[in-house]
Design a protein around this motif. Sequence first.
Motif, PDB file in Angstrom:
ATOM      1  N   VAL A  99       0.819  -1.194   0.000  1.00  0.00           N
ATOM      2  CA  VAL A  99       0.000   0.000   0.000  1.00  0.00           C
ATOM      3  C   VAL A  99       0.868   1.264   0.000  1.00  0.00           C
ATOM      4  CG1 VAL A  99      -1.418   1.340   1.595  1.00  0.00           C
ATOM      5  CG2 VAL A  99      -2.089  -0.982   0.987  1.00  0.00           C
ATOM      6  N   ASP A 100       1.967   1.213   0.740  1.00  0.00           N
ATOM      7  CA  ASP A 100       2.802   2.405   0.863  1.00  0.00           C
ATOM      8  C   ASP A 100       3.701   2.636  -0.342  1.00  0.00           C
ATOM      9  OD1 ASP A 100       1.726   2.976   3.306  1.00  0.00           O
ATOM     10  OD2 ASP A 100       3.369   2.085   4.475  1.00  0.00           O
ATOM     11  N   PHE A 101       4.218   1.539  -0.920  1.00  0.00           N
ATOM     12  CA  PHE A 101       5.252   1.733  -1.931  1.00  0.00           C
ATOM     13  C   PHE A 101       4.961   1.134  -3.307  1.00  0.00           C
ATOM     14  CE2 PHE A 101       7.525   1.444   2.219  1.00  0.00           C
ATOM     15  CZ  PHE A 101       7.815   2.796   2.328  1.00  0.00           C
ATOM     16  N   LEU A 102       4.156   0.099  -3.356  1.00  0.00           N
ATOM     17  CA  LEU A 102       4.037  -0.611  -4.630  1.00  0.00           C
ATOM     18  C   LEU A 102       2.756  -0.309  -5.393  1.00  0.00           C
ATOM     19  CD1 LEU A 102       5.222  -4.124  -3.390  1.00  0.00           C
ATOM     20  CD2 LEU A 102       6.594  -2.299  -4.414  1.00  0.00           C
ATOM     21  N   MET A 103       1.729   0.009  -4.662  1.00  0.00           N
ATOM     22  CA  MET A 103       0.413   0.108  -5.267  1.00  0.00           C
ATOM     23  C   MET A 103       0.328   1.261  -6.255  1.00  0.00           C
ATOM     24  SD  MET A 103      -3.185   0.482  -3.274  1.00  0.00           S
ATOM     25  CE  MET A 103      -2.920   2.151  -2.689  1.00  0.00           C
ATOM     26  N   LYS A 104      -0.260   0.960  -7.407  1.00  0.00           N
ATOM     27  CA  LYS A 104      -0.593   2.044  -8.340  1.00  0.00           C
ATOM     28  C   LYS A 104      -2.093   2.260  -8.254  1.00  0.00           C
ATOM     29  CE  LYS A 104       2.991   1.097 -11.735  1.00  0.00           C
ATOM     30  NZ  LYS A 104       3.228  -0.357 -11.433  1.00  0.00           N
ATOM     31  N   LEU A 108     -14.440   2.454   3.944  1.00  0.00           N
ATOM     32  CA  LEU A 108     -14.793   1.282   3.150  1.00  0.00           C
ATOM     33  C   LEU A 108     -14.105   0.082   3.782  1.00  0.00           C
ATOM     34  CD1 LEU A 108     -16.300   0.454   0.589  1.00  0.00           C
ATOM     35  CD2 LEU A 108     -14.163   0.754  -0.661  1.00  0.00           C
ATOM     36  N   LEU A 109     -14.899  -0.878   4.164  1.00  0.00           N
ATOM     37  CA  LEU A 109     -14.355  -2.022   4.879  1.00  0.00           C
ATOM     38  C   LEU A 109     -14.421  -3.301   4.046  1.00  0.00           C
ATOM     39  CD1 LEU A 109     -14.862  -2.910   8.534  1.00  0.00           C
ATOM     40  CD2 LEU A 109     -15.417  -4.623   6.837  1.00  0.00           C
ATOM     41  N   GLY A 110     -13.291  -3.968   3.950  1.00  0.00           N
ATOM     42  CA  GLY A 110     -13.244  -5.244   3.232  1.00  0.00           C
ATOM     43  C   GLY A 110     -12.262  -6.158   3.940  1.00  0.00           C
ATOM     44  N   PRO A 111     -12.033  -7.333   3.398  1.00  0.00           N
ATOM     45  CA  PRO A 111     -11.025  -8.208   3.992  1.00  0.00           C
ATOM     46  C   PRO A 111      -9.638  -7.606   3.768  1.00  0.00           C
ATOM     47  CG  PRO A 111     -11.767  -9.080   1.882  1.00  0.00           C
ATOM     48  CD  PRO A 111     -12.638  -7.906   2.190  1.00  0.00           C
ATOM     49  N   THR A 112      -8.652  -8.029   4.551  1.00  0.00           N
ATOM     50  CA  THR A 112      -7.299  -7.489   4.317  1.00  0.00           C
ATOM     51  C   THR A 112      -6.875  -7.771   2.885  1.00  0.00           C
ATOM     52  OG1 THR A 112      -6.478  -9.527   5.320  1.00  0.00           O
ATOM     53  CG2 THR A 112      -6.327  -7.538   6.645  1.00  0.00           C
ATOM     54  N   ARG A 113      -7.489  -8.792   2.326  1.00  0.00           N
ATOM     55  CA  ARG A 113      -7.172  -9.163   0.945  1.00  0.00           C
ATOM     56  C   ARG A 113      -7.943  -8.297  -0.060  1.00  0.00           C
ATOM     57  NH1 ARG A 113      -9.425 -12.153  -2.532  1.00  0.00           N
ATOM     58  NH2 ARG A 113     -11.190 -12.527  -1.139  1.00  0.00           N
ATOM     59  N   MET A 114      -8.324  -7.112   0.341  1.00  0.00           N
ATOM     60  CA  MET A 114      -9.186  -6.323  -0.535  1.00  0.00           C
ATOM     61  C   MET A 114      -8.429  -5.734  -1.726  1.00  0.00           C
ATOM     62  SD  MET A 114      -9.888  -2.912   1.803  1.00  0.00           S
ATOM     63  CE  MET A 114     -11.332  -2.280   0.963  1.00  0.00           C
ATOM     64  N   GLU A 115      -9.158  -5.308  -2.729  1.00  0.00           N
ATOM     65  CA  GLU A 115      -8.532  -4.669  -3.891  1.00  0.00           C
ATOM     66  C   GLU A 115      -8.236  -3.218  -3.557  1.00  0.00           C
ATOM     67  OE1 GLU A 115      -9.942  -5.517  -7.997  1.00  0.00           O
ATOM     68  OE2 GLU A 115     -11.728  -6.161  -6.925  1.00  0.00           O
ATOM     69  N   TYR A 116      -7.096  -3.014  -2.906  1.00  0.00           N
ATOM     70  CA  TYR A 116      -6.810  -1.674  -2.412  1.00  0.00           C
ATOM     71  C   TYR A 116      -6.813  -0.624  -3.508  1.00  0.00           C
ATOM     72  CZ  TYR A 116      -5.485  -3.972   1.928  1.00  0.00           C
ATOM     73  OH  TYR A 116      -5.509  -4.708   3.077  1.00  0.00           O
ATOM     74  N   SER A 117      -6.218  -0.954  -4.657  1.00  0.00           N
ATOM     75  CA  SER A 117      -6.057   0.113  -5.649  1.00  0.00           C
ATOM     76  C   SER A 117      -7.428   0.602  -6.127  1.00  0.00           C
ATOM     77  CB  SER A 117      -5.198  -0.364  -6.815  1.00  0.00           C
ATOM     78  OG  SER A 117      -5.778  -1.486  -7.427  1.00  0.00           O
ATOM     79  N   ARG A 118      -8.291  -0.351  -6.406  1.00  0.00           N
ATOM     80  CA  ARG A 118      -9.631   0.048  -6.849  1.00  0.00           C
ATOM     81  C   ARG A 118     -10.386   0.751  -5.718  1.00  0.00           C
ATOM     82  NH1 ARG A 118     -13.781  -1.046 -10.453  1.00  0.00           N
ATOM     83  NH2 ARG A 118     -15.784  -1.297  -9.410  1.00  0.00           N
ATOM     84  N   ALA A 119     -10.262   0.189  -4.525  1.00  0.00           N
ATOM     85  CA  ALA A 119     -10.961   0.769  -3.378  1.00  0.00           C
ATOM     86  C   ALA A 119     -10.548   2.222  -3.171  1.00  0.00           C
ATOM     87  CB  ALA A 119     -10.679  -0.050  -2.128  1.00  0.00           C
ATOM     88  N   VAL A 120      -9.238   2.452  -3.194  1.00  0.00           N
ATOM     89  CA  VAL A 120      -8.750   3.812  -2.965  1.00  0.00           C
ATOM     90  C   VAL A 120      -9.276   4.748  -4.045  1.00  0.00           C
ATOM     91  CG1 VAL A 120      -6.682   5.250  -2.988  1.00  0.00           C
ATOM     92  CG2 VAL A 120      -6.711   3.129  -1.683  1.00  0.00           C
ATOM     93  N   SER A 121      -9.189   4.307  -5.295  1.00  0.00           N
ATOM     94  CA  SER A 121      -9.650   5.179  -6.385  1.00  0.00           C
ATOM     95  C   SER A 121     -11.114   5.544  -6.195  1.00  0.00           C
ATOM     96  CB  SER A 121      -9.497   4.481  -7.736  1.00  0.00           C
ATOM     97  OG  SER A 121      -8.148   4.153  -7.945  1.00  0.00           O
TER      98      SER A 121
END
Lengths: 342, 342
Positions: free
Chosen positions: B76-81, B312-325
């Motif tokens: 989340v901090d360094f790799l996610m686009k 927005l709450l999901g499992p730790t395995r959530m789609e962070y990039s989409r969620a954040v957008s």
Amino acid sequence: MKMDERKRRVLLATILDYIATADPVGSRTIARKYNLGVSPATVRNEMSDLEEMGYLEQPHTSAGRIPSQLGYRYYVDFLMKKEPIEGEIRDIIYQTLLNRIRETDELIQLTSKLLSQLTNYTAFILAPFCGENTLRHIKLLPIEEGKAVVIIVLDSGHVEHRIVEVPEYLNEGDYAAISAILNGHLQGLTLEQWHPGIIQAVYRDLDRQRETLKQIIEVIEQSLDYEHEQKVFLKGTLNILDQPEFKQIERVKALFELFEEEETIKNLLHCDHENGIVIKIGTENRHESMKGCSLVTAAYHRQGKVIGNIGLLGPTRMEYSRAVSIVELVTYALTDMLEKMR
Amino acid sequence: MKMDERKRRVLLATILDYIATADPVGSRTIARKYNLGVSPATVRNEMSDLEEMGYLEQPHTSAGRIPSQLGYRYYVDFLMKKEPIEGEIRDIIYQTLLNRIRETDELIQLTSKLLSQLTNYTAFILAPFCGENTLRHIKLLPIEEGKAVVIIVLDSGHVEHRIVEVPEYLNEGDYAAISAILNGHLQGLTLEQWHPGIIQAVYRDLDRQRETLKQIIEVIEQSLDYEHEQKVFLKGTLNILDQPEFKQIERVKALFELFEEEETIKNLLHCDHENGIVIKIGTENRHESMKGCSLVTAAYHRQGKVIGNIGLLGPTRMEYSRAVSIVELVTYALTDMLEKMR
DNA sequence: ATTTAGCACTCAAAGAAGGAGAGTGCTAAC
DNA sequence: GTTAGCACTCTCCTTCTTTGAGTGCTAAAT
């Protein structure tokens, strides 16, 4: 085959045991625990008969028996004794509700919570239906430049407010005039009694404010119509999760999705309560997701007329006698409270 | 051990694959699917290193690897686009919300529903906080013998009404007088600015109606205080049930129970959003039931000031990039809408 | 010094086999 | 009509085996 006294006793014992344990019940258990004075073999024969008659079923050979839907129905109709509810519970109910008879919604909210807590099942309440609503009083008040609030008082005593946009040049006299005209034309009418002539009369009397009037009339219409809708209160949904029959997520999901459909819930609760409490077992509820669930429903009254319904949902294996007693008690209490609020 | 470019690529591939499949990821899979140009053996060495560094873990020897909490954090901090969100979704958001900018509560309701639908996770929104509320206007209106309604207009534009009991002998003049006196003394004040002197002044001006005034003052107080409370809107709770990590009823129940504690939800959402979106992963949320869940939160603004939060709450395995957008997009949209409503 | 092929090893999940136990149904005796 | 006796059935539990995915290590290749 004919139902006789001993068959009835065996059926009753089977159902009570299954309700208590959720495990299929064997002939030994019944002969031992429910001293019928006969041997397991005899019980076995009776159970076999009861199965043939459709009141019991076997998950598989060599498991015990569990009640069928028909079995529960027979129990509920002919065998069940109402559980004598301790005065303690009656006290809890009245004490909880008595302090909260200010706002109807709050009372209903509290009642449904109480019902679910007392039973550990899921409680539904349909909010009181006050018959066709007539308009008692309207008032338009300014709140800021370009905005006003319409206060709508219905004959049921229910009050509502809605915000509308108004031209900025309105002065105090305009507000008073609009209020007066609306009151003059619409007071005492139900939505059904409105007709184009009346609306036109309103416009004729104050054509300058046509736009504003249109908005206000619209919100009044909504309000009369909305109050006509009975709200559904739902409490204790999580209690479902404690039941062993709801171990699989899919069933839980199906049921929870059902809970979100207000119309369906209303249909489930609306049934003929002329003779008091109605119990619907499993597929009697005509709804896929309700398979395996039973619903105990009742109606509460005002001046002899049904104004709302109460429902209690549990597994088909629910404790009907206790459920019925508590639903009855809560229904009386609610009727009482609503009478006092008048 | 040092993180290098290849390790980063392996970590990224592992996380993306795990997010997509929910299955532990093996070295073969990564070497094949995410053409790193090296053999599984090499990937294996890298994964072993990453495990030692704490970014990956193994459910057991001879399973593949899954990301650890620290791994997600690094991602989340360094790799996610950020996922480029199609204009289509932006359009859906604006189209859905634009028609509903009349009542704040309705807007928030709709926004949370939209957010949960777009993501298939659970959406929270804290309703706009409007700072200390000051009273703009009070009006007491009769509704029936012995009952009146207090209309309370707050400076935020929020309007509220409460029913109070009044003596039956009040006439129109009395109502006007009470309204005038209350306005005179309390207008423009926050709850904090009230002091015994002011209340006494009210009573002094109209001591005959002491009982009525007392009631009205109480509801005004409640109202100012209540609006000070931020309501929590919650939508899409059932989405949780689709996640394979929530197969066991107990976890579902724990989480759903958490959802019913408004205070806890507020605490979860209130964090420092100076730099935009905040992501809290698993136990970073400091709450037993949130183990295995991540929360993407944001703040929305009015005139540069934070007035509410979105989660927005999901499992730790959530789609962070989409969620954040999507959270970002929805936050902007909501800020926009609230600006327009002023 | 990396990288990689090869190979032995590990472990969960899935299946097979074998009781144990609860409960039944049937028969024959009471 | 009732019941004891007994063979039978079927699930559940345990144990054992097999399978397969995936690892870690070593030695050879680059």
